[in-house]
Design a protein around this motif. Sequence first.
Motif, PDB file in Angstrom:
ATOM      1  N   ARG A 172      45.852  51.151  43.926  1.00 47.89           N
ATOM      2  CA  ARG A 172      44.985  50.285  43.097  1.00 47.89           C
ATOM      3  C   ARG A 172      43.908  49.642  44.547  1.00 47.89           C
ATOM      4  N   HIS A 175      40.658  44.498  45.690  1.00 44.93           N
ATOM      5  CA  HIS A 175      40.081  43.170  45.267  1.00 44.93           C
ATOM      6  C   HIS A 175      39.849  43.873  43.365  1.00 44.93           C
ATOM      7  N   SER A 176      40.234  42.551  42.760  1.00 43.68           N
ATOM      8  CA  SER A 176      39.668  43.090  41.218  1.00 43.68           C
ATOM      9  C   SER A 176      38.541  43.902  40.778  1.00 43.68           C
ATOM     10  N   ASP A 177      38.202  43.521  41.168  1.00 43.97           N
ATOM     11  CA  ASP A 177      36.629  43.286  40.848  1.00 43.97           C
ATOM     12  C   ASP A 177      36.243  45.057  40.621  1.00 43.97           C
ATOM     13  N   GLU A 179      38.805  47.528  40.760  1.00 41.79           N
ATOM     14  CA  GLU A 179      40.019  48.354  40.131  1.00 41.79           C
ATOM     15  C   GLU A 179      39.092  48.711  38.532  1.00 41.79           C
ATOM     16  N   ASP A 180      38.194  48.133  37.754  1.00 40.81           N
ATOM     17  CA  ASP A 180      38.120  48.195  36.873  1.00 40.81           C
ATOM     18  C   ASP A 180      36.896  49.283  37.435  1.00 40.81           C
ATOM     19  N   ASN A 215      48.211  48.385  46.074  1.00 40.96           N
ATOM     20  CA  ASN A 215      46.841  49.126  46.878  1.00 40.96           C
ATOM     21  C   ASN A 215      47.011  49.409  48.320  1.00 40.96           C
TER      22      ASN A 215
END
Length: 247
Positions: A172, A175-177, A179-180, A215
């Motif tokens: 992963r 940072h979630s920003d 991931e997409d 991650n």
Amino acid sequence: MGKNKKIYFSKGLNTIGGSWKFDKDVAMKFDEHVNQSIPHYQDIQKYVCSLAEWYLKEDSTMYDIGCSTGETIKLLCDLDISNNVKMIGVDSSKQMIKIAKSKLISNKKQINKCQIQFLCQDVLKTKFNKSNLFISILLFPFLNYMQRKQILNNIYDALEFGGAIICVDKVRANHSDFEDIFNQVYFDFKMNKKLSSNQILNKAKSLRSSMHLFNQNEIYELFQNSKFQKIEVFFRWFNFIGFIAIK
């Protein structure tokens, strides 16, 4: 997904029901499928084999865990390596092991300098002998946190001092920003490989209960908790990453 519904993942590759399984049908199409689904798969194999040359000394032992159809061991046998290297492939799929054996048996000249063995076993239950090298290409995404800890501890204990594990994992984003973004770039890659949107979605759904991703920082921590202190990244493509760790 209905239990008796045929689900398609790519041309010639399907299953009955919705869960991804490394069954006979997957084994028969595995080499074609990974080349269509994994970015830079052929390059990854070359990089792994290049790194492996540093550890395949005369009379050494190497394990390929989750060896699937034995492609990595086949490529290693093409190298100009030392004599009497023992290569052991471990996989829980009988059909994968059958295909792996057929690849190596078909070229006896290729394996004369190596001792090749394939074990149809659960890698978590395999008792490893002392070895110089472990290779793991995309096995770890199918192991949960505790299973990863167990296998890394087992590998560390089995390695000779100075030995290594070469591992390719799917991760992963930190940072979630991102991931997409990374996931959609990966979907674009698959569509460029002529997979349909339905095939991509079917594969993603089939992996929901079997894939466990972490991650990069979490993976480093797992290695360090298993006493590996020398860890380096040798490959990265968005959510795909290659590590080498030395005992």
